[in-house]
Design a protein around this motif. Structure first.
Motif, mmCIF file in Angstrom:
data_model
loop_
_atom_site.group_PDB
_atom_site.id
_atom_site.type_symbol
_atom_site.label_atom_id
_atom_site.label_comp_id
_atom_site.label_asym_id
_atom_site.label_seq_id
_atom_site.Cartn_x
_atom_site.Cartn_y
_atom_site.Cartn_z
ATOM 1 N N THR A 23 4.776 4.711 -9.003
ATOM 2 C CA THR A 23 3.860 3.569 -9.029
ATOM 3 C C THR A 23 4.278 2.549 -7.972
ATOM 4 N N LEU A 24 3.313 1.745 -7.566
ATOM 5 C CA LEU A 24 3.552 0.634 -6.645
ATOM 6 C C LEU A 24 2.734 -0.551 -7.132
ATOM 7 N N ILE A 25 3.064 -1.722 -6.607
ATOM 8 C CA ILE A 25 2.256 -2.913 -6.891
ATOM 9 C C ILE A 25 1.601 -3.361 -5.588
ATOM 10 N N GLN A 26 0.288 -3.567 -5.659
ATOM 11 C CA GLN A 26 -0.490 -3.987 -4.493
ATOM 12 C C GLN A 26 -0.862 -5.456 -4.707
ATOM 13 N N TYR A 27 -0.361 -6.335 -3.836
ATOM 14 C CA TYR A 27 -0.564 -7.783 -3.948
ATOM 15 C C TYR A 27 -1.602 -8.219 -2.910
ATOM 16 N N PHE A 28 -2.633 -8.937 -3.350
ATOM 17 C CA PHE A 28 -3.724 -9.363 -2.450
ATOM 18 C C PHE A 28 -3.444 -10.763 -1.921
ATOM 19 N N LYS A 29 -3.276 -10.863 -0.610
ATOM 20 C CA LYS A 29 -3.008 -12.154 0.039
ATOM 21 C C LYS A 29 -4.324 -12.881 0.359
ATOM 22 N N ASP A 30 -4.202 -14.163 0.712
ATOM 23 C CA ASP A 30 -5.375 -14.924 1.152
ATOM 24 C C ASP A 30 -5.558 -14.849 2.664
ATOM 25 N N ASP A 76 -4.033 -11.942 -11.492
ATOM 26 C CA ASP A 76 -5.091 -12.304 -10.536
ATOM 27 C C ASP A 76 -4.811 -11.845 -9.112
ATOM 28 N N ARG A 77 -3.573 -11.539 -8.811
ATOM 29 C CA ARG A 77 -3.210 -11.167 -7.441
ATOM 30 C C ARG A 77 -2.751 -9.726 -7.288
ATOM 31 N N GLU A 78 -2.398 -9.071 -8.393
ATOM 32 C CA GLU A 78 -1.702 -7.785 -8.270
ATOM 33 C C GLU A 78 -2.352 -6.661 -9.073
ATOM 34 N N GLN A 79 -2.273 -5.471 -8.487
ATOM 35 C CA GLN A 79 -2.712 -4.252 -9.162
ATOM 36 C C GLN A 79 -1.558 -3.261 -9.200
ATOM 37 N N LEU A 80 -1.500 -2.518 -10.294
ATOM 38 C CA LEU A 80 -0.592 -1.374 -10.373
ATOM 39 C C LEU A 80 -1.348 -0.179 -9.805
ATOM 40 N N ILE A 81 -0.722 0.509 -8.861
ATOM 41 C CA ILE A 81 -1.392 1.654 -8.217
ATOM 42 C C ILE A 81 -0.443 2.855 -8.193
ATOM 43 N N ARG A 82 -1.015 4.036 -7.984
ATOM 44 C CA ARG A 82 -0.194 5.248 -7.849
ATOM 45 C C ARG A 82 0.357 5.309 -6.430
ATOM 46 N N ALA A 83 1.634 5.660 -6.315
ATOM 47 C CA ALA A 83 2.262 5.776 -4.992
ATOM 48 C C ALA A 83 1.680 7.004 -4.289
ATOM 49 N N LEU A 84 1.288 6.813 -3.048
ATOM 50 C CA LEU A 84 0.717 7.900 -2.250
ATOM 51 C C LEU A 84 1.403 7.937 -0.904
ATOM 52 N N GLU A 85 1.324 9.079 -0.279
ATOM 53 C CA GLU A 85 1.666 9.164 1.148
ATOM 54 C C GLU A 85 0.342 8.916 1.889
ATOM 55 N N ILE A 86 0.240 7.769 2.523
ATOM 56 C CA ILE A 86 -1.043 7.386 3.124
ATOM 57 C C ILE A 86 -1.341 8.265 4.343
ATOM 58 N N ILE A 87 -2.548 8.781 4.394
ATOM 59 C CA ILE A 87 -3.022 9.538 5.566
ATOM 60 C C ILE A 87 -3.418 8.495 6.618
#
Ligand code: UDP
Length: 241
Positions: A23-30, A76-87
């Motif tokens: 898992t990873l955490i994806q944080y959305f910036k302004d 409000d700023r973060e999502q839990l996501i599955r870790a991937l090897e990004i293409i």
């Protein structure tokens, strides 16, 4: 922001280690950037809006059978996501001519395209995300032929689903960008975010721009447009700033 060590910081998001393996955490910036980060600004509340809008869209896609990296929104700023090897390929879908394709092919913005176009760009800021062909993707091993076929098939399904989701709230889906990645077992699934930062959305009837072009073209009113999209989707997003 959390005190965790970032694993990766992009232009609009930060990736942190997740609570569990895989898992990873994806944080959305302004932060807002355009033209390969030559234009930059901070737009208070944009990250929160994109987090909520992208959560909603990813859940709607998952309900329709599209596997995505989204697990849950944590705050409000973060999502839990599955870790991937990004293409390292950006997949751009165009239903109507707008943006960079117009000067490239001599088209007029708003002109209907003969059919939906899927374009590919190498995800490399230093090179300015150059447009590439399937041949480059296969030759350089960025994806296999089988993975490429999955990407195109998923992209076409996602285009149809998104067009319906936005048509239902009086928005025309002009174009958008997707990214995909591999799970440890090799399955290719949808990654990144789907928000007005990476879709062009025009108001039905007036063609008013309800997306990041409000920033790119100094039209103003970006957060108001994103708030309006969230409102039409039935989302309650706390206002910032
Ligand atoms: N796009 C994106 N990230 C990029 C480039 C494009 O999300 O790095 C999205 C953009 O928001 C638009 C679509 O992909 O919805 C097509 O963008 P275009 O190639 O016209 O580039 P732009 O005009 O954004 O420079």
């Amino acid at each position: 922001m959390s005190a965790r060590e970032p694993l990766y910081e992009g232009k609009a998001k930060i990736i942190f280690k997740g609570p569990e393996d895989g898992t990873l955490i994806q944080y959305f910036k302004d932060d807002a950037t355009a033209f390969n980060a030559q234009k930059k600004d901070v737009i208070t509340g944009k990250g929160v809006l994109n987090n909520h809008i992208s959560e909603h869209i990813m859940l709607r896609l998952a309900n329709a059978g599209i596997t995505t990296h989204f697990i849950e929104r944590m705050n409000d700023r973060e999502q839990l996501i599955r870790a991937l090897e990004i293409i390292p390929v950006e997949v751009v879908v165009r239903n109507v001519a707008a943006g960079s394709v117009c000067p490239r092919l001599g088209l007029t913005e708003g002109e209907p395209l003969p059919s939906t176009l899927i374009e590919f760009c190498l995800k490399d800021d230093a090179l300015g995300d150059p447009i590439i062909a399937r041949e480059h993707i296969l030759a350089f091993g960025w994806a296999s032929a089988a993975e490429f076929d999955v990407i195109v098939e998923q992209t076409n399904r996602i285009n149809a689903l998104l067009a319906d989701i936005f048509a239902a709230i009086d928005l025309r889906l002009i174009d958008f960008k997707l990214e995909f990645g591999r799970l440890p077992d090799g399955t290719v699934i949808l990654a990144d975010e789907i928000s007005p930062d990476n879709c062009r959305l025009w108001q039905v009837g007036t063609d008013e721009k309800m997306d990041k072009d409000r920033f790119r073209r100094d039209l103003g009113g970006l957060t108001e447009a994103y708030q309006e999209i969230a409102r039409r989707l039935g989302l309650e997003v706390p206002q910032q700033g």
